[in-house]
Motif scaffolding. Structure first.
Motif, PDB file in Angstrom:
ATOM      1  N   LYS A   8       0.852  -1.194   0.000  1.00  0.00           N
ATOM      2  CA  LYS A   8       0.000   0.000   0.000  1.00  0.00           C
ATOM      3  C   LYS A   8       0.888   1.245   0.000  1.00  0.00           C
ATOM      4  N   VAL A   9       0.792   2.032  -1.084  1.00  0.00           N
ATOM      5  CA  VAL A   9       1.588   3.241  -1.251  1.00  0.00           C
ATOM      6  C   VAL A   9       0.652   4.447  -1.273  1.00  0.00           C
ATOM      7  N   GLU A  10       1.006   5.496  -0.529  1.00  0.00           N
ATOM      8  CA  GLU A  10       0.224   6.731  -0.540  1.00  0.00           C
ATOM      9  C   GLU A  10       0.570   7.568  -1.766  1.00  0.00           C
ATOM     10  N   GLN A  11      -0.279   8.556  -2.060  1.00  0.00           N
ATOM     11  CA  GLN A  11      -0.079   9.379  -3.256  1.00  0.00           C
ATOM     12  C   GLN A  11       1.112  10.326  -3.110  1.00  0.00           C
ATOM     13  N   ASN A  12       1.324  10.854  -1.917  1.00  0.00           N
ATOM     14  CA  ASN A  12       2.443  11.776  -1.664  1.00  0.00           C
ATOM     15  C   ASN A  12       3.216  11.283  -0.454  1.00  0.00           C
ATOM     16  N   ILE A  13       4.533  11.135  -0.609  1.00  0.00           N
ATOM     17  CA  ILE A  13       5.365  10.593   0.462  1.00  0.00           C
ATOM     18  C   ILE A  13       6.498  11.561   0.761  1.00  0.00           C
ATOM     19  N   PRO A  14       6.456  12.275   1.888  1.00  0.00           N
ATOM     20  CA  PRO A  14       7.558  13.168   2.249  1.00  0.00           C
ATOM     21  C   PRO A  14       8.728  12.380   2.837  1.00  0.00           C
ATOM     22  N   VAL A  15       9.931  12.688   2.396  1.00  0.00           N
ATOM     23  CA  VAL A  15      11.141  12.039   2.925  1.00  0.00           C
ATOM     24  C   VAL A  15      12.204  13.097   3.182  1.00  0.00           C
ATOM     25  N   SER A  16      13.166  12.752   4.037  1.00  0.00           N
ATOM     26  CA  SER A  16      14.249  13.683   4.355  1.00  0.00           C
ATOM     27  C   SER A  16      15.611  13.006   4.239  1.00  0.00           C
ATOM     28  N   LYS A  17      15.688  11.948   3.432  1.00  0.00           N
ATOM     29  CA  LYS A  17      16.967  11.291   3.174  1.00  0.00           C
ATOM     30  C   LYS A  17      17.015  10.836   1.723  1.00  0.00           C
ATOM     31  N   LYS A  18      18.210  10.762   1.175  1.00  0.00           N
ATOM     32  CA  LYS A  18      18.364  10.431  -0.246  1.00  0.00           C
ATOM     33  C   LYS A  18      18.171   8.943  -0.511  1.00  0.00           C
ATOM     34  N   ILE A  20      16.218   5.957  -0.107  1.00  0.00           N
ATOM     35  CA  ILE A  20      14.839   5.673   0.299  1.00  0.00           C
ATOM     36  C   ILE A  20      14.620   4.167   0.334  1.00  0.00           C
ATOM     37  N   THR A  21      14.164   3.670   1.465  1.00  0.00           N
ATOM     38  CA  THR A  21      13.907   2.243   1.611  1.00  0.00           C
ATOM     39  C   THR A  21      12.450   1.929   1.268  1.00  0.00           C
ATOM     40  N   PHE A  22      12.153   0.643   1.152  1.00  0.00           N
ATOM     41  CA  PHE A  22      10.771   0.235   0.902  1.00  0.00           C
ATOM     42  C   PHE A  22       9.864   0.601   2.080  1.00  0.00           C
ATOM     43  N   LYS A  23      10.419   0.597   3.269  1.00  0.00           N
ATOM     44  CA  LYS A  23       9.637   0.973   4.450  1.00  0.00           C
ATOM     45  C   LYS A  23       9.223   2.441   4.400  1.00  0.00           C
ATOM     46  N   ASP A  24      10.075   3.281   3.777  1.00  0.00           N
ATOM     47  CA  ASP A  24       9.773   4.715   3.681  1.00  0.00           C
ATOM     48  C   ASP A  24       8.597   5.003   2.754  1.00  0.00           C
ATOM     49  N   ILE A  25       8.395   4.154   1.759  1.00  0.00           N
ATOM     50  CA  ILE A  25       7.392   4.476   0.732  1.00  0.00           C
ATOM     51  C   ILE A  25       6.122   3.656   0.818  1.00  0.00           C
ATOM     52  N   ALA A  26       6.167   2.526   1.528  1.00  0.00           N
ATOM     53  CA  ALA A  26       5.011   1.631   1.448  1.00  0.00           C
ATOM     54  C   ALA A  26       4.759   0.905   2.767  1.00  0.00           C
ATOM     55  N   THR A  27       3.496   0.523   2.937  1.00  0.00           N
ATOM     56  CA  THR A  27       3.125  -0.403   4.009  1.00  0.00           C
ATOM     57  C   THR A  27       3.101  -1.794   3.405  1.00  0.00           C
ATOM     58  N   LEU A  28       3.887  -2.695   3.964  1.00  0.00           N
ATOM     59  CA  LEU A  28       4.016  -4.047   3.433  1.00  0.00           C
ATOM     60  C   LEU A  28       3.382  -5.050   4.398  1.00  0.00           C
ATOM     61  N   LEU A  39      12.607  -6.795   3.234  1.00  0.00           N
ATOM     62  CA  LEU A  39      12.331  -5.747   2.251  1.00  0.00           C
ATOM     63  C   LEU A  39      12.356  -4.358   2.880  1.00  0.00           C
ATOM     64  N   GLU A  40      11.858  -4.225   4.106  1.00  0.00           N
ATOM     65  CA  GLU A  40      11.801  -2.908   4.738  1.00  0.00           C
ATOM     66  C   GLU A  40      13.193  -2.303   4.942  1.00  0.00           C
ATOM     67  N   LYS A  41      14.211  -3.142   4.998  1.00  0.00           N
ATOM     68  CA  LYS A  41      15.582  -2.641   5.188  1.00  0.00           C
ATOM     69  C   LYS A  41      16.281  -2.340   3.863  1.00  0.00           C
ATOM     70  N   GLU A  42      15.715  -2.839   2.762  1.00  0.00           N
ATOM     71  CA  GLU A  42      16.371  -2.680   1.464  1.00  0.00           C
ATOM     72  C   GLU A  42      16.061  -1.307   0.853  1.00  0.00           C
ATOM     73  N   THR A  43      17.023  -0.816   0.051  1.00  0.00           N
ATOM     74  CA  THR A  43      16.869   0.492  -0.602  1.00  0.00           C
ATOM     75  C   THR A  43      16.009   0.364  -1.857  1.00  0.00           C
ATOM     76  N   PHE A  44      15.000   1.183  -1.930  1.00  0.00           N
ATOM     77  CA  PHE A  44      14.135   1.218  -3.115  1.00  0.00           C
ATOM     78  C   PHE A  44      14.737   2.110  -4.198  1.00  0.00           C
ATOM     79  N   TYR A  45      15.207   3.303  -3.800  1.00  0.00           N
ATOM     80  CA  TYR A  45      15.731   4.261  -4.773  1.00  0.00           C
ATOM     81  C   TYR A  45      16.614   5.263  -4.042  1.00  0.00           C
TER      82      TYR A  45
END
Length: 210
Positions: A8-18, A20-28, A39-45
């Motif tokens: 589950k990914v929200e439409q707008n995701i605020p982040v403060s680090k370059k 970005i992990t899967f945990k930062d962008i989505a609820t798994l 997966l939550e520890k892995e880097t998405f982008y």
């Protein structure tokens, strides 16, 4: 039985680090907890630079990143198909707090005096004073010589009505429902996000799966 990962990914995701992990962008969610924990520890982008930026992605990019670690994993999307990652440097975020307070004060003053001017103009335009005088004479049978209970009730009822309509008194809510301002801000934010996603898609700036 094949494992299913729900994303589950929200439409707008605020982040403060370059990074970005899967945990930062989505609820798994998955019945196999080890999959989610890994997966939550892995880097998405990883964002290319350190400047504030809005980057548009498709859910296919998320699928692609997950399948790098679990190629045969079945994924079910419960959120948005396109989303925005809004990056802001943490230091700049702290520095901007003082400016946010200043902006809040200025906007509050403009709204306060603007609303007061609107109410005064309305009262003069429809001759509220004359209406009160006529109502007083109609009920009491004599001309009104000064202030009366009508003006007092009007002066009290106006701010009380505004407080009830906007559903706020200081930091407390009168009701649990969102205020009209919160509804409008949510609608505005949703429209901005959709416009950003649509423009990025037309210009080919959306980050999609390879």
């Amino acid at each position: 039985m094949q494992e299913i990962l729900y994303v589950k990914v929200e439409q707008n995701i605020p982040v403060s680090k370059k990074a970005i992990t899967f945990k930062d962008i989505a609820t798994l969610y998955c019945t196999n907890k080890s999959i989610v924990q890994k997966l939550e520890k892995e880097t998405f982008y990883t964002l290319p630079n350190d400047t504030p930026q809005k980057t548009m992605f498709t859910i296919a990019k998320v699928y692609e990143g997950i399948h790098k670690f679990y190629p045969d994993l079945q994924i079910e999307n419960l959120g948005e198909c396109d989303f925005v990652i809004d990056y802001e440097h943490p230091d700049k975020k702290e520095k901007s707090k003082a400016m946010e307070y200043v902006k809040t004060v200025l906007v509050s003053l403009v709204i306060f005096f603007g609303a007061a001017f609107t109410i005064i103009t309305f009262n003069e335009d429809v001759s509220v004073g004359d209406v009160f005088d006529k109502m007083y004479k109609l009920v009491m049978g004599v001309d009104k010589s000064g202030g009366s209970i009508i003006e007092i009730c009007y002066a009290i009822g106006l701010p009380v009505g505004i407080l009830i309509f906007y559903n706020h008194f200081r930091r407390r809510k009168i009701k649990d429902d969102p205020t009209p301002i919160q509804v409008e801000m949510h609608t505005y934010e949703e429209q901005v996000n959709k416009a950003l996603i649509a423009r990025a898609s037309r210009e080919g700036h959306t980050i999609d799966s390879n």
